[in-house]
Motif scaffolding. Structure first.
Motif, PDB file in Angstrom:
ATOM      1  N   GLY A 242       0.811  -1.207   0.000  1.00 57.86           N
ATOM      2  CA  GLY A 242       0.000   0.000   0.000  1.00 57.86           C
ATOM      3  C   GLY A 242       0.845   1.257   0.000  1.00 57.86           C
ATOM      4  N   SER A 243       1.853   1.289   0.849  1.00 56.49           N
ATOM      5  CA  SER A 243       2.744   2.445   0.913  1.00 56.49           C
ATOM      6  C   SER A 243       3.453   2.666  -0.412  1.00 56.49           C
ATOM      7  CB  SER A 243       3.756   2.249   2.040  1.00 56.49           C
ATOM      8  OG  SER A 243       4.736   3.267   2.040  1.00 56.49           O
ATOM      9  N   TRP A 244       3.930   1.589  -1.016  1.00 55.24           N
ATOM     10  CA  TRP A 244       4.658   1.703  -2.277  1.00 55.24           C
ATOM     11  C   TRP A 244       3.753   2.212  -3.400  1.00 55.24           C
ATOM     12  CZ3 TRP A 244       4.785  -1.446  -6.919  1.00 55.24           C
ATOM     13  CH2 TRP A 244       5.870  -1.149  -7.760  1.00 55.24           C
ATOM     14  N   LEU A 245       2.574   1.659  -3.513  1.00 53.81           N
ATOM     15  CA  LEU A 245       1.656   2.092  -4.574  1.00 53.81           C
ATOM     16  C   LEU A 245       1.256   3.548  -4.412  1.00 53.81           C
ATOM     17  CD1 LEU A 245      -0.672  -1.036  -4.881  1.00 53.81           C
ATOM     18  CD2 LEU A 245       1.099  -0.317  -6.504  1.00 53.81           C
ATOM     19  N   GLU A 246       1.021   3.966  -3.175  1.00 51.35           N
ATOM     20  CA  GLU A 246       0.656   5.369  -2.939  1.00 51.35           C
ATOM     21  C   GLU A 246       1.832   6.289  -3.258  1.00 51.35           C
ATOM     22  OE1 GLU A 246      -2.210   6.457  -2.556  1.00 51.35           O
ATOM     23  OE2 GLU A 246      -3.433   4.866  -1.658  1.00 51.35           O
ATOM     24  N   THR A 247       3.040   5.881  -2.904  1.00 48.49           N
ATOM     25  CA  THR A 247       4.228   6.680  -3.212  1.00 48.49           C
ATOM     26  C   THR A 247       4.407   6.828  -4.717  1.00 48.49           C
ATOM     27  OG1 THR A 247       5.349   5.975  -1.189  1.00 48.49           O
ATOM     28  CG2 THR A 247       6.744   6.817  -2.956  1.00 48.49           C
ATOM     29  N   LEU A 248       4.122   5.770  -5.468  1.00 46.72           N
ATOM     30  CA  LEU A 248       4.282   5.822  -6.913  1.00 46.72           C
ATOM     31  C   LEU A 248       3.198   6.653  -7.607  1.00 46.72           C
ATOM     32  CD1 LEU A 248       6.548   3.749  -6.639  1.00 46.72           C
ATOM     33  CD2 LEU A 248       5.558   2.513  -8.560  1.00 46.72           C
ATOM     34  N   GLY A 249       2.093   6.907  -6.919  1.00 46.58           N
ATOM     35  CA  GLY A 249       1.067   7.761  -7.504  1.00 46.58           C
ATOM     36  C   GLY A 249      -0.197   7.068  -7.938  1.00 46.58           C
ATOM     37  N   ILE A 250      -0.557   5.981  -7.267  1.00 46.90           N
ATOM     38  CA  ILE A 250      -1.783   5.291  -7.646  1.00 46.90           C
ATOM     39  C   ILE A 250      -3.016   6.168  -7.417  1.00 46.90           C
ATOM     40  CG2 ILE A 250      -2.192   4.140  -5.415  1.00 46.90           C
ATOM     41  CD1 ILE A 250      -3.093   1.673  -7.021  1.00 46.90           C
ATOM     42  N   GLY A 251      -2.914   7.069  -6.434  1.00 53.68           N
ATOM     43  CA  GLY A 251      -4.034   7.984  -6.187  1.00 53.68           C
ATOM     44  C   GLY A 251      -4.301   8.883  -7.385  1.00 53.68           C
ATOM     45  N   ALA A 252      -3.234   9.466  -7.943  1.00 55.14           N
ATOM     46  CA  ALA A 252      -3.381  10.323  -9.117  1.00 55.14           C
ATOM     47  C   ALA A 252      -3.885   9.528 -10.316  1.00 55.14           C
ATOM     48  CB  ALA A 252      -2.046  10.988  -9.446  1.00 55.14           C
ATOM     49  N   ARG A 253      -3.396   8.300 -10.451  1.00 48.49           N
ATOM     50  CA  ARG A 253      -3.852   7.462 -11.557  1.00 48.49           C
ATOM     51  C   ARG A 253      -5.328   7.115 -11.406  1.00 48.49           C
ATOM     52  NH1 ARG A 253      -4.288   6.672 -16.632  1.00 48.49           N
ATOM     53  NH2 ARG A 253      -4.346   4.485 -17.325  1.00 48.49           N
ATOM     54  N   ALA A 254      -5.773   6.841 -10.194  1.00 48.28           N
ATOM     55  CA  ALA A 254      -7.184   6.548  -9.945  1.00 48.28           C
ATOM     56  C   ALA A 254      -8.054   7.751 -10.313  1.00 48.28           C
ATOM     57  CB  ALA A 254      -7.386   6.160  -8.481  1.00 48.28           C
ATOM     58  N   MET A 255      -7.609   8.948  -9.948  1.00 50.03           N
ATOM     59  CA  MET A 255      -8.371  10.155 -10.275  1.00 50.03           C
ATOM     60  C   MET A 255      -8.444  10.369 -11.779  1.00 50.03           C
ATOM     61  SD  MET A 255      -6.985  12.732  -7.285  1.00 50.03           S
ATOM     62  CE  MET A 255      -7.862  14.137  -7.965  1.00 50.03           C
ATOM     63  N   ALA A 256      -7.328  10.118 -12.481  1.00 50.91           N
ATOM     64  CA  ALA A 256      -7.320  10.295 -13.933  1.00 50.91           C
ATOM     65  C   ALA A 256      -8.261   9.309 -14.613  1.00 50.91           C
ATOM     66  CB  ALA A 256      -5.897  10.128 -14.464  1.00 50.91           C
ATOM     67  N   LEU A 257      -8.247   8.053 -14.153  1.00 51.12           N
ATOM     68  CA  LEU A 257      -9.136   7.044 -14.728  1.00 51.12           C
ATOM     69  C   LEU A 257     -10.588   7.372 -14.448  1.00 51.12           C
ATOM     70  CD1 LEU A 257      -7.168   3.773 -13.904  1.00 51.12           C
ATOM     71  CD2 LEU A 257      -7.629   4.686 -16.186  1.00 51.12           C
ATOM     72  N   ALA A 258     -10.869   7.851 -13.225  1.00 50.03           N
ATOM     73  CA  ALA A 258     -12.251   8.209 -12.874  1.00 50.03           C
ATOM     74  C   ALA A 258     -12.747   9.384 -13.699  1.00 50.03           C
ATOM     75  CB  ALA A 258     -12.329   8.527 -11.384  1.00 50.03           C
ATOM     76  N   ALA A 259     -11.853  10.324 -14.000  1.00 52.33           N
ATOM     77  CA  ALA A 259     -12.246  11.482 -14.809  1.00 52.33           C
ATOM     78  C   ALA A 259     -12.614  11.054 -16.226  1.00 52.33           C
ATOM     79  CB  ALA A 259     -11.103  12.494 -14.845  1.00 52.33           C
ATOM     80  N   LYS A 260     -11.914  10.053 -16.752  1.00 53.25           N
ATOM     81  CA  LYS A 260     -12.200   9.558 -18.095  1.00 53.25           C
ATOM     82  C   LYS A 260     -13.394   8.610 -18.118  1.00 53.25           C
ATOM     83  CE  LYS A 260      -7.443   9.814 -19.831  1.00 53.25           C
ATOM     84  NZ  LYS A 260      -6.289   9.045 -20.366  1.00 53.25           N
ATOM     85  N   ASN A 261     -13.649   7.959 -16.980  1.00 54.38           N
ATOM     86  CA  ASN A 261     -14.722   6.959 -16.906  1.00 54.38           C
ATOM     87  C   ASN A 261     -15.577   7.222 -15.670  1.00 54.38           C
ATOM     88  OD1 ASN A 261     -13.521   4.928 -19.069  1.00 54.38           O
ATOM     89  ND2 ASN A 261     -11.841   5.418 -17.661  1.00 54.38           N
TER      90      ASN A 261
END
Length: 302
Positions: A242-261
């Protein structure tokens, strides 16, 4: 354990709702994209060697390889995809998704070039040995059924895991590259029985129906790191998934995907929670990077 898992994986696709368990790549594409981004970053910083290839140990249905390689392709990576897989059933699924993939029975036959390698939920299925004091715990027949021959405070070891980690470390040290090991387990030193069986997404009795359920044990990441260093590779610190994925930016990626879908906003958020929250996969699953000594550190694991 080795015999049971060899038969189990050779005779079925165990993944998904209709199978026995679900892995992180099957939860959402974000997981594979983060893995691909981390490997793409390392490859770019080392100078984009054209001879490098993507490799994966125990690639499941090929979902992780597909998502990770898609990200790698975006930064100009043109290397081949090499999959170490012994299961005919899973090879069929992988070939359907990745028809260009090159298959291997073991790490031995991977090309002698730099590797961008992923091993997600691979080491947990390799066999462990258990000891009670100085006596090895064994399986016996008792009253017509299988049983363990002794109980007590258990210490687990896994020569099979150490052998693969050392071999991988030797390959990286000799030919270059970086590897990400992601699995459930502990940082090192813990004691106790972690051998478990899963069938139809539920825990089952370990000695019940041999070869018909998934057998795994928690991974000792410290032992993996030590074995890889013995092979000549550098090993990173060990962090939670969890820490690693959040550090890499999974939050930003989730927001980008949600904006498109927009219709998928809730499912994307649920997938991120499942991958990252401490109560789900975020804390139990760990991440370790291995690399050639002259290659840069993997992002989030410096």
């Amino acid at each position: 354990m080795a015999a049971c898992n060899a038969y189990y994986y050779a005779t079925r696709d165990p993944l998904g709702v209709g199978g026995d368990f679900t892995t992180a790549p099957e939860i959402h594409q974000m997981f594979g994209e983060m893995v691909g981004a981390a490997l793409a970053d390392v490859w770019t910083r080392i100078g984009k060697p054209v001879e490098a290839v993507y490799a994966e140990l125990g690639p499941g249905r090929g979902t992780l390889a597909g998502d990770a390689s898609r990200v790698l392709r975006r930064v100009g990576f043109e290397g081949a995809i090499h999959l170490v897989e012994t299961s005919p059933a899973l090879r069929e699924r992988q070939a359907a998704l990745l028809p260009e993939a090159i298959f291997h029975d073991s790490l031995d036959s991977l090309p002698e070039v730099p590797l961008l390698l992923a091993a997600n939920e691979f080491f947990d299925a390799l066999p462990v040995r258990q000891f009670v004091g100085d006596r090895e715990r064994r399986v016996i027949l008792a009253g017509g059924t299988m049983a363990f021959d002794r109980d007590g405070e258990i210490v687990e070891t896994s020569p099979a895991r150490a052998e693969v980690a050392e071999q991988l470390g030797r390959h990286l040290a000799t030919h270059g590259g970086a590897a990400l090991v992601i699995d459930y387990g502990y940082a090192g030193g813990e004691r106790g029985d972690t051998l478990q069986a899963v069938r139809a997404h539920r825990h089952a009795l370990v000695l019940d129906r041999p070869g018909e359920q998934d057998l795994t044990a928690h991974v000792d990441f410290k032992a993996l790191a030590e074995a890889a260093r013995k092979g000549g590779a550098d090993a990173s610190r060990i962090v939670s998934q969890g820490s690693w994925l959040e550090t890499l930016g999974i939050g930003a990626r989730a927001m980008a995907l949600a904006a498109k879908n927009p219709d998928d906003t809730q499912s994307i958020a649920e997938a991120r929670r499942r991958l990252c929250d401490e109560e789900q996969m975020g804390r139990l699953f760990k991440v370790l990077a291995l690399r050639a000594p002259d290659w840069p550190s993997v992002a989030g694991l410096e």
